[in-house]
Motif scaffolding. Structure first.
Motif, mmCIF file in Angstrom:
data_model
loop_
_atom_site.group_PDB
_atom_site.id
_atom_site.type_symbol
_atom_site.label_atom_id
_atom_site.label_comp_id
_atom_site.label_asym_id
_atom_site.label_seq_id
_atom_site.Cartn_x
_atom_site.Cartn_y
_atom_site.Cartn_z
ATOM 1 N N SER B 76 0.937 -1.739 -0.080
ATOM 2 C CA SER B 76 0.198 -0.061 0.288
ATOM 3 C C SER B 76 0.686 1.139 -0.160
ATOM 4 O O SER B 76 0.294 1.804 -0.640
ATOM 5 N N TRP B 210 -4.715 4.563 -1.515
ATOM 6 C CA TRP B 210 -4.762 3.797 -0.412
ATOM 7 C C TRP B 210 -5.896 3.249 -0.745
ATOM 8 O O TRP B 210 -6.180 1.843 0.185
ATOM 9 N N GLY B 211 -6.968 4.284 -0.442
ATOM 10 C CA GLY B 211 -8.137 3.444 -0.334
ATOM 11 C C GLY B 211 -8.986 2.849 -1.565
ATOM 12 O O GLY B 211 -10.182 2.274 -1.242
ATOM 13 N N LEU B 213 -10.239 -0.392 -4.437
ATOM 14 C CA LEU B 213 -10.585 -1.578 -3.543
ATOM 15 C C LEU B 213 -10.736 -2.193 -5.152
ATOM 16 O O LEU B 213 -10.330 -3.285 -5.095
ATOM 17 N N THR B 229 -5.971 -1.797 2.521
ATOM 18 C CA THR B 229 -7.487 -1.836 2.190
ATOM 19 C C THR B 229 -8.219 -3.022 1.369
ATOM 20 O O THR B 229 -8.991 -4.011 1.702
ATOM 21 N N ALA B 233 -11.723 -5.705 3.489
ATOM 22 C CA ALA B 233 -12.116 -5.730 2.985
ATOM 23 C C ALA B 233 -13.128 -7.124 2.921
ATOM 24 O O ALA B 233 -14.115 -7.379 2.596
ATOM 25 N N ALA B 250 -8.754 -1.453 9.762
ATOM 26 C CA ALA B 250 -9.028 -0.033 9.054
ATOM 27 C C ALA B 250 -8.533 1.177 9.737
ATOM 28 O O ALA B 250 -7.916 2.260 9.648
ATOM 29 N N GLY B 253 -4.812 0.949 9.460
ATOM 30 C CA GLY B 253 -4.782 1.114 8.096
ATOM 31 C C GLY B 253 -4.796 3.245 7.638
ATOM 32 O O GLY B 253 -4.158 3.288 6.944
ATOM 33 N N PRO C 123 -10.957 4.055 4.322
ATOM 34 C CA PRO C 123 -11.302 3.676 3.070
ATOM 35 C C PRO C 123 -13.118 4.036 2.685
ATOM 36 O O PRO C 123 -13.929 3.657 3.154
ATOM 37 N N VAL C 126 -15.283 0.496 3.942
ATOM 38 C CA VAL C 126 -14.777 0.780 5.730
ATOM 39 C C VAL C 126 -15.818 1.744 6.191
ATOM 40 O O VAL C 126 -16.728 1.330 7.201
#
Lengths: 437, 279, 299
Positions: B76, B210-211, B213, B229, B233, B250, B253, C123, C126
């Protein structure tokens, strides 16, 4: 520039340089003899994942020239990912999919034809499996996947809560009328604070892949169905369907035997509710009670939970879950991939999966073992397989069911009247099927 | 602060406002923290349990030790930082070009850049996957960086052009007199003065990469390439959500982003004072 | 502050042609990268959107016709509009207020600055999951607080209720997204020289007047950019909505991005999804034109 600033600058520059460098250098992949990429959503789970890895180790030790690379993936990711990978001819060599999307993958050409491999096996090879799953996995006369888990949907209930409500745990509800009555009696305020804290029943009415399995038993046992036999028209406007729909909706709106917010629940939420003794009955299968047990060991799920056939309506019928192993049509090692698939669906390994994960497979010879027949849940589940049916195997099924789920949510939350919601869904499904023609 | 000396009520109002907003902002984090310290059963209790009976760091240990978080963190960080730096640099270059030069078709090019931002990721992901595979960049960090660059560049360019527009051209001229070429003006005059904008861009790009998905899940397949991430998930499975672990993951992260921000915020708040108007 | 001597203007040095070439060179890396990488996907999607399902050869407007005739599409457009307008407006207002506050010397500024940035480091997905949980009727903390304070008689169904669902999603989205706008505005505020405010104060201008005559004009470019970018991004917002409501109840919180996802990845209607995505892009283009004009025309 102050010392701290200089330090900051240095740190940042170092980080940036490092990042740029590392982003270009990628770990080198050694050239192994034969590597098979194996993807399965259960790999991310604690118990099932471990079971799979053990199976992989056994396979590798017996086949030294083959290396299996596990590729964990989450349940929701798998269809988009496999599709994209298939389009780029880079699908993992062996993949597990379930009934919901199998038809689509067959039609997209993303499953290898296994018929040649099966034909090379000794005669009677396929006799070990139930016919029904095999038939479902046959597309245009070719076998496109090997069946794995095959479970029927049953009613699961908490015997202690039954007893506390004055119901006999040995007599689960047999008909839908009884079911409704039981659910009402099991919806109570157990701690006397004036607020309901226990409900008779719960279901995952959010739009999730587990919903069809839990709805179909209702619909079918009322003698209704979503689409006509020939798959050309919607059957959602029959009196039987309307009756079934109203029955489900009124559980929430009239009898209030389900917890509030039912349209936001996923299967996991319902299991949590059962684990916490908030609900007395739910619909599920063999996978239910180990998970419930893990959620709340104090519940002692193995003792306290019982399985029973789905209540009868006009028909004795329930839904089935089927998943299967698919070989990538672009695999470089079809022989080895077949070996692995054969291994995973062998009697020895299916038995292991039952011991580890409590799931029934499609192998008759495993389901008739004493181990399976004496387990109180599996016994019921295997018996119910007799009258289990699978959801329609057409490409448009996800979209059709989405229209139904929309109607269900609209009716339960009061966004539309029950009649209106169903009428709109019926019209939508007609439109979807019209496209097919 | 002028405001406070003349209107004390205003100061109180400001702090009251900050308090309310503070609760709105911080409450979910507080909840995430409390949940990450609970046992799994405790996290699911009704009525809601606020403070854990016996706070435990088990969730954090599991995420780091058992689940290989170190590798995810490396991936990441590397990918996000590279994306951030490259997109701000290239974006600054482009922003400068758009700002200072009378290019033929400038409006068109700028519009083009902005339009690429409007394509939904869902559409682009599939064909992009094919392209990457074809050039052998599938399942690599480089492939990811390129993908994220295409998302970050448009806004970086537009943002930085906006900031560069705010730097008076007279400064350019003054530098010209001193003998600077275009690139010299860029690095010596313009960049330092738009530092706040650069920092903002770096932060955005970092957080976006970073975030993410969708791209990460489609463009990689091996364990070695998983990002934080994606790992978080994946703790949300079909059959099972481990809430304490999810929350712990989270929270951890989010730390690198905060660290990056702390390192860079000095330049975010630097004003136009340094060396600009001095002739 | 005007330059008297015309020979000092860049562009007078060397031919105009050379200048322009240099300009293209500056712009080239970004533009080329975007063009090269996105050309194929954009082209493929465009072609798909003009195809019939299952027969890529016949090109026509079938998908677009289906789209425009679908009442669900227009409902989704409407919902997206509400979602985006409310989110962006709140982002700008909240962001502006916070940026102005943080621009001043204030006690505890650094921790404050970290605090307001926090929602951004979470994110999308989340954030959706956490908020869904906070708003859960049975386990949710918000209902718990409201019930204990006797503000509501029974648990509210934030996510399940047809009336509250969109509101809940917007609430979570405001939380998640305002730092983006705030940081841009803060950076922009930094660029306005303090001297201007001091001069205005000496002239006797109150805070509202100096806001109107100094802050707003100074921030204009940056504000427009922030608005444009935030709007584009909120129209593309996917993970948060999907995780919180999945588009429900029914289809009441479906936005364009979740619909495209559903049509593409769940119903496998690639052609229809492409048409919807192209429609989405066109919509965004139309919305952005005034912004682009505003910025480009200035020069």
């Amino acid at each position: 520039m102050s010392a701290t600033d200089r330090l900051r600058r240095t740190v940042l520059c170092a980080l940036v340089a490092g990042a740029l460098l590392l982003s270009v250098l990628t770990p080198a992949r050694s050239g192994e003899a034969v590597t098979l990429r194996f993807s399965n959503w259960h790999l991310v789970e604690d118990v099932w994942g471990r079971s799979l890895r053990e199976a992989i180790n056994i396979f590798e030790s017996r086949n030294p020239g083959i290396r299996i690379i596990p590729e964990p993936i989450s349940y929701g990711e798998k269809e988009p990912r496999y599709q994209a990978e298939c389009a780029a001819r880079r699908m993992p060599d062996v993949v597990k999919l379930h009934n919901f999307s199998l038809a689509m993958f067959f039609e997209l050409g993303c499953a290898a034809d296994l018929t040649p491999f099966v034909q090379r096996e000794p005669a009677g090879f396929l006799k070990a499996w139930y016919e029904f799953p095999l038939k479902m996995l046959t597309h245009r006369e070719r076998l496109m996947a090997m069946p794995d888990d095959f479970q029927s949907i049953v009613l699961i209930y908490n015997r202690e809560l039954f007893r506390a409500a004055g119901l006999d745990p040995a007599k689960p509800p047999r008909t839908w009328a009884e079911f409704q009555e039981y659910a009402r009696r099991l919806t109570r305020d157990t701690d006397g604070d004036g607020r309901l804290d226990q409900w008779g029943f719960s279901m995952p009415a959010s739009k999730n892949p587990g919903l069809p399995l839990r709805i179909m038993p209702f619909v079918w046992s009322f003698g209704a169905d979503f689409i006509t036999e020939d798959g050309r028209r919607s059957a959602m406007n029959t009196p039987e369907f309307r009756e079934a729909f109203r029955f489900i909706v009124e559980l929430a709106t009239v009898h209030r035997v389900v917890p509030p917010g039912v349209t936001t629940f996923g299967p996991q939420d319902v299991r949590i509710q059962m684990a916490q003794r908030r609900i007395a009955m739910k619909i599920g299968s063999g996978w239910s009670y180990p998970i419930v047990n893990a959620l709340n060991p104090q519940l002692n799920a193995a003792e306290v939970l019982e399985a029973a056939p789905i209540p009868k309506g006009r028909k004795t019928i329930t839904a089935a879950w089927l998943d299967a192993w698919i070989m990538s049509p672009h695999t470089r090692y079809p022989e080895e991939a077949w070996k692995f698939i054969k291994f995973l669906s062998s009697k020895e390994i299916e038995k292991k999966f039952f011991e580890d994960n409590r799931v029934i497979s499609s192998r008759k010879d495993v389901n008739t073992l004493p181990l399976v027949r004496t387990d109180k849940f599996s016994r019921v589940i295997v018996a119910e397989l007799e009258h289990a049916r699978l959801e329609p195997f057409i490409k448009e099924w996800p979209e059709i069911f989405d229209a139904f789920a929309t109607a269900l949510q609209e009716a339960i939350t009061g966004a539309k009247s029950t009649e209106r919601a169903l009428l709109d869904a019926h019209a939508k499904v007609e439109e979807i099927l019209a496209r097919r023609r | 602060m002028r405001l406070s000396s003349r209107f004390p009520v205003a100061t109180v109002a400001v702090y009251a406002f900050l308090a309310i907003v503070g609760i709105y902002i911080l409450f979910p984090f507080l909840w995430m923290l409390l949940t990450s310290l609970k046992s799994e059963t405790e996290a699911l209790e009704i009525p809601v349990v606020w403070l854990p009976d016996r706070p435990t760091l088990k969730a954090y240990v599991i995420m780091w030790v058992r689940k290989n978080y170190g590798v995810y963190f490396l991936n990441s960080t590397v990918v996000s930082l590279s994306t951030a730096v490259l997109s701000s640099f290239l974006g600054a270059l482009a922003g400068y070009g758009f700002s200072r030069f009378a290019l033929r078709g400038r409006g068109f090019l700028m519009g083009f850049v902005l339009t690429t931002q409007m394509l939904p990721g869902v559409l682009v992901v599939g064909p992009y996957f094919k392209t990457l595979s074809a050039v052998g960049l599938y399942d690599t960090r480089t492939g990811l960086v390129i993908a994220f660059l295409t998302i970050c560049l448009p806004f970086a360019t537009w943002m930085l052009k906006g900031f560069i527009d705010g730097v008076p051209r007279e400064l350019d001229d003054a530098a010209r007199v001193d003998g600077c070429g275009w690139f010299g003006i860029f690095t010596r005059i313009v960049l330092p003065l738009v530092m706040p904008g650069i920092v903002a861009t770096i932060l955005f790009a970092f957080l976006l990469a970073w975030g993410d998905l969708l791209w990460v899940s489609t463009l990689t397949h091996s364990e070695a390439m998983v990002t934080v991430t994606l790992a978080i998930a994946r703790t949300v499975q079909e059959f099972y959500v481990n809430w304490p672990e999810l929350m712990a993951g989270a929270l951890i992260g989010g730390i690198p982003s905060i660290v990056l921000y702390l390192l860079m915020q000095r330049w975010l708040v630097q004003g136009l004072t340094a060396g600009a108007i001095k002739q | 502050m005007t330059v008297a001597a015309p020979w000092l203007r860049p562009g007078a040095w060397g031919s105009r042609l050379r200048d322009r070439t240099v300009g293209y060179l500056f712009v080239a890396p970004a533009v080329l990268l975007l063009a090269v990488v996105l050309a194929y996907p954009a082209f493929t999607s465009l072609r798909l959107s003009f195809s019939e399902q299952g027969s890529p050869v016949n090109l026509g407007l079938v998908q677009y016709r289906l789209l425009l005739r679908s009442s669900l599409f227009w409902q989704v457009v409407r919902q997206t509009g509400v979602f985006v307008a409310a989110s962006v407006a709140a982002h700008v207002i909240l962001g502006m207020l916070l940026a102005m506050i943080l621009n001043r010397p204030l006690a505890g500024r650094t921790p404050l600055r970290i605090m307001v940035l926090l929602p951004w480091v979470v994110p999308d997905v989340v954030a959706g999951i956490v908020w869904k949980w906070i708003l859960n009727p049975l386990y949710g903390v918000l209902n718990d607080v409201l019930l204990r304070a006797d503000l509501i008689p029974a648990p509210l169904e934030w996510i399940a209720s047809p009336r509250l669902a969109l509101f809940s999603v917007i609430l979570a989205n405001i939380w998640r997204g305002f730092p983006f706008v705030m940081v841009i505005l803060l950076a922009g505020l930094q660029a306005i020289p303090q001297e201007l405010y001091e001069a205005a104060a000496i002239d006797g201008a109150g805070p509202l007047a100096s806001f109107r005559s100094i802050t707003l004009p100074g921030l204009r470019k940056v504000l427009v950019v922030a608005l444009a970018l935030d709007t584009i991004w909120e129209v593309r917002r996917f993970g948060l909505v999907q995780a919180m409501t999945g588009g429900g109840p029914g289809t009441m919180t479906e936005v364009l991005s979740t619909q495209v996802f559903r049509q593409y990845f769940q119903f496998f209607r690639f052609e229809y999804a492409s048409a919807m995505a192209i429609a989405m892009t066109v919509l965004l283009l139309v919305i952005s034109v005034p912004y682009v004009r505003m910025i480009v025309r200035e020069e």
